[in-house]
Design a protein around this motif. Structure first.
Motif, PDB file in Angstrom:
ATOM      1  N   ALA A  14     -10.324   4.120   5.104  1.00  0.00           N
ATOM      2  CA  ALA A  14     -11.077   3.355   6.101  1.00  0.00           C
ATOM      3  C   ALA A  14     -12.540   3.773   6.185  1.00  0.00           C
ATOM      4  O   ALA A  14     -13.314   3.156   6.921  1.00  0.00           O
ATOM      5  CB  ALA A  14     -10.407   3.503   7.468  1.00  0.00           C
ATOM      6  N   PRO A  21      -4.780   7.145   4.696  1.00  0.00           N
ATOM      7  CA  PRO A  21      -5.209   5.931   5.422  1.00  0.00           C
ATOM      8  C   PRO A  21      -6.570   6.089   6.097  1.00  0.00           C
ATOM      9  O   PRO A  21      -7.388   5.164   6.049  1.00  0.00           O
ATOM     10  CB  PRO A  21      -4.095   5.710   6.451  1.00  0.00           C
ATOM     11  N   ASP A  22      -6.832   7.245   6.701  1.00  0.00           N
ATOM     12  CA  ASP A  22      -8.140   7.471   7.320  1.00  0.00           C
ATOM     13  C   ASP A  22      -9.247   7.508   6.270  1.00  0.00           C
ATOM     14  O   ASP A  22     -10.341   6.982   6.488  1.00  0.00           O
ATOM     15  CB  ASP A  22      -8.152   8.776   8.122  1.00  0.00           C
ATOM     16  N   VAL A  47       0.325   4.768  -2.095  1.00  0.00           N
ATOM     17  CA  VAL A  47       0.208   6.068  -1.426  1.00  0.00           C
ATOM     18  C   VAL A  47       1.254   7.034  -1.971  1.00  0.00           C
ATOM     19  O   VAL A  47       0.950   8.191  -2.259  1.00  0.00           O
ATOM     20  CB  VAL A  47       0.311   5.922   0.107  1.00  0.00           C
ATOM     21  N   MET A  86       0.823  -1.200   0.000  1.00  0.00           N
ATOM     22  CA  MET A  86       0.000   0.000   0.000  1.00  0.00           C
ATOM     23  C   MET A  86       0.864   1.260   0.000  1.00  0.00           C
ATOM     24  O   MET A  86       0.475   2.268  -0.565  1.00  0.00           O
ATOM     25  CB  MET A  86      -0.947  -0.041   1.214  1.00  0.00           C
ATOM     26  N   THR A  87       2.035   1.191   0.606  1.00  0.00           N
ATOM     27  CA  THR A  87       2.902   2.365   0.676  1.00  0.00           C
ATOM     28  C   THR A  87       3.262   2.878  -0.709  1.00  0.00           C
ATOM     29  O   THR A  87       3.256   4.082  -0.948  1.00  0.00           O
ATOM     30  CB  THR A  87       4.183   2.062   1.477  1.00  0.00           C
TER      31      THR A  87
END
Length: 177
Positions: free
Chosen positions: A40, A36-37, A5, A1-2
């Protein structure tokens, strides 16, 4: 995922460095740390466009629950929008070298396709090129918001039921004979 991003943040930095946005390192850092927030949130969807190893476009958003609206809105939307779940489009970005080739249209189509929400909504800078693209594609102004760090934004909506019927070739009730 990094790596995703990082690629998203790099594309964001490139697109939002352009006028009318002129965003810098602080805004890019806020975008990167907020991802990330955002991922979610309920109903989150991210679609990406790649050319080889290069990220050339991205769009994402999440579900905005019935009864809610943009937090900094100056006015309420029509009740039929407010009282239903909406899909809030938070980002829709295309690398400058890949614009006017259908990349953005395909990203938005994939982002909104099959959504369960009745409406899509987004905030758009009225000075931007994207604002005109939204309007030509059926988005309408439902309000305005004031951001403490930027310009007044138009809050646009699009009826996803009509968009889905158009894709399926199903006439709307008002078009049936």
């Amino acid at each position: 995922m990094t790596s995703v991003v990082d690629a998203l943040a790099d594309l964001y930095a490139l697109v939002y460095a352009e006028p009318p946005y002129l965003e810098g390192t602080a805004q890019v850092a806020r975008f990167r740390t907020g991802l990330p927030d955002e991922a979610a949130r309920p109903g989150f969807r991210l679609v990406l466009a790649w050319e080889g190893e290069e990220l050339i476009g991205a769009a994402y958003g999440w579900t905005m629950a019935a009864g809610t609206w943009w937090s900094r809105a100056k006015d309420e939307p029509p009740a039929e929008v407010r009282d239903r779940d909406k899909f809030a489009v938070l980002e829709w970005i295309v690398h400058p070298r890949h614009r006017s080739r259908g990349v953005g249209a395909e990203l938005m189509r994939r982002l909104l396709q099959g959504r369960q929400e009745s409406w899509a909504t987004l905030a758009s800078d009225p000075r931007s090129r994207a604002n005109g693209i939204y309007r030509r594609n059926g988005w309408i102004v439902a309000g305005h918001s004031e951001l403490p760090w930027g310009p007044s934004m138009e809050l646009l909506v699009r009826d996803l039921r009509i968009a889905e019927e158009a894709r399926a070739g199903t006439p709307r009730p008002d078009q049936r004979r």
